[in-house]
Design an enzyme around this catalytic site. Structure first.
Site, mmCIF file in Angstrom:
data_model
loop_
_atom_site.group_PDB
_atom_site.id
_atom_site.type_symbol
_atom_site.label_atom_id
_atom_site.label_comp_id
_atom_site.label_asym_id
_atom_site.label_seq_id
_atom_site.Cartn_x
_atom_site.Cartn_y
_atom_site.Cartn_z
ATOM 1 N N HIS A 28 3.932 -0.828 10.339
ATOM 2 C CA HIS A 28 3.446 0.544 10.118
ATOM 3 C C HIS A 28 2.206 0.816 10.964
ATOM 4 O O HIS A 28 1.528 -0.099 11.421
ATOM 5 C CB HIS A 28 3.121 0.758 8.640
ATOM 6 C CG HIS A 28 2.005 -0.115 8.136
ATOM 7 N ND1 HIS A 28 2.201 -1.408 7.723
ATOM 8 C CD2 HIS A 28 0.673 0.117 7.981
ATOM 9 C CE1 HIS A 28 1.049 -1.941 7.346
ATOM 10 N NE2 HIS A 28 0.096 -1.028 7.491
ATOM 11 N N GLU B 180 0.844 -1.194 0.000
ATOM 12 C CA GLU B 180 0.000 0.000 0.000
ATOM 13 C C GLU B 180 0.879 1.244 0.000
ATOM 14 O O GLU B 180 2.110 1.167 0.056
ATOM 15 C CB GLU B 180 -0.923 0.000 1.222
ATOM 16 C CG GLU B 180 -0.203 0.027 2.556
ATOM 17 C CD GLU B 180 -1.130 -0.214 3.746
ATOM 18 O OE1 GLU B 180 -2.214 -0.783 3.575
ATOM 19 O OE2 GLU B 180 -0.744 0.173 4.859
ATOM 20 N N ARG C 82 -2.183 -7.647 13.284
ATOM 21 C CA ARG C 82 -1.918 -6.683 14.353
ATOM 22 C C ARG C 82 -0.758 -7.165 15.217
ATOM 23 O O ARG C 82 -0.753 -8.298 15.685
ATOM 24 C CB ARG C 82 -3.157 -6.515 15.241
ATOM 25 C CG ARG C 82 -4.184 -5.583 14.684
ATOM 26 C CD ARG C 82 -5.255 -5.222 15.719
ATOM 27 N NE ARG C 82 -6.497 -4.984 15.010
ATOM 28 C CZ ARG C 82 -7.524 -5.828 14.979
ATOM 29 N NH1 ARG C 82 -7.497 -6.927 15.687
ATOM 30 N NH2 ARG C 82 -8.589 -5.549 14.271
#
Length: 316
Positions: free
Chosen positions: A173, A116, A193
């Site tokens: 990130h 992304e 996560r």
């Protein structure tokens, strides 16, 4: 025949970290004051957009991809490859990492991996984000995660509006509080996560962590995603290339006046992030403004933009 732009209705996702910026800044009709994500251009099954007007009104982007591949230059593939989101990080997002295609295919039911990138639309004065980590080896990474040495592990960067970050799969990130971002990504909804600040949801439950998968996929040591940027100034428009990478190329278009353009990609994903303009195709004029999201299909050919606006534009 010139093919008209495909305007899309946004889909919204409520999130524990969401807020009201999507309404306050973009005028969107959001479902609650905890709205974190606008899925602006999506054919992903977790939030496919519906066409807002024109001959395909009421159909989903996924249906167009399946049944009208000519709109997308005949590009092959079993799913629409990209996803554009606008994210309101009213609070810190979890520290996370995404898998690559091979890992996701094997472990996530054939899902794509997730590379992304972020364009910072707006942020508070002291905003920062987590981008990468300080561990030099995998064993050091595991030790720091297991001991909760987040201050030692996480690499934080100060940000400002107009900044751009390329985030390949495997990159640790997190967006942090007070950040409004346009994200261009592979069409995937797989997130691992690593750390969620020990916060709890409305039921007092902590959100699930995915440490085994995160350790599997995290790039160690951290490598910055390289974005080879350049700027082209033409009459009525400044085009900044933000990144040209394996899965997508992303541009910032700053329109000021009348710009004449040609659509040469199989299809272009376009999101207006500021201002308003007219999009002119032959004898047909469409109004676009901040918050408008659309696809310029294959064979859109020559078109003009007239006005004062900024867009984030991407293609495969």
């Amino acid at each position: 025949m010139t093919k008209a732009p495909i305007f899309l209705r946004p889909e919204f996702k409520e999130r524990i970290w969401g807020g009201t910026a999507l309404r306050d800044q973009f005028g969107y009709d959001i479902p609650s004051d905890k709205t974190g994500e606008c899925w602006a251009i999506s054919a992903h099954p977790h939030g496919p957009n519906v066409v807002a007007s024109g001959p395909y009104e009421g159909k989903t982007l996924a249906e167009l991809w399946k049944n009208h591949r000519e709109l997308f230059g005949g590009v092959e593939g079993d799913r629409f490859p990209l996803l554009t989101k606008i994210l309101d990080a009213n609070q810190d997002l979890s520290v996370q990492v995404h898998p690559d295609d091979a890992y996701a295919r094997e472990h996530e039911n054939g899902e794509l991996g997730k590379t992304e990138c972020w364009y910072i639309i707006d942020c508070q004065e002291d905003a920062e984000l987590v981008y990468g980590h300080m561990a030099r080896t995998k064993s050091e990474f595991v030790t720091m995660v297991n001991s909760g040495d987040w201050d030692g592990l996480l690499r934080k960067i100060k940000i400002k509006p107009g900044d751009f970050y390329y985030v390949p799969s495997g990159t640790i990130h997190a967006l942090c509080e007070g950040t409004l971002v346009l994200e261009t990504q592979q069409s995937s909804d797989t997130t691992y996560r690593v750390y969620d600040y020990d916060r709890t949801d409305q039921n007092g439950e902590k959100r699930e962590l995915h440490l085994t998968q995160a350790i599997d996929v995290t790039t160690v040591p951290h490598v910055d995603g390289h974005a080879n940027q350049s700027t082209e100034i033409r009459q009525g428009i400044t085009i900044k290339t933000l990144v040209k990478a394996e899965y997508f190329s992303v541009y910032h278009w700053n329109v000021d006046g009348l710009a004449e353009l040609t659509q040469t990609a199989p299809f272009l994903l376009c999101s207006v992030i500021e201002g308003e303009a007219k999009l002119i195709q032959g004898d047909t004029t469409f109004s676009i403004q901040k918050g408008t999201n659309f696809i310029l299909p294959a064979e859109a050919n020559d078109f003009k933009l007239e006005g004062k606006c900024e867009l984030i534009v991407s293609h495969i």
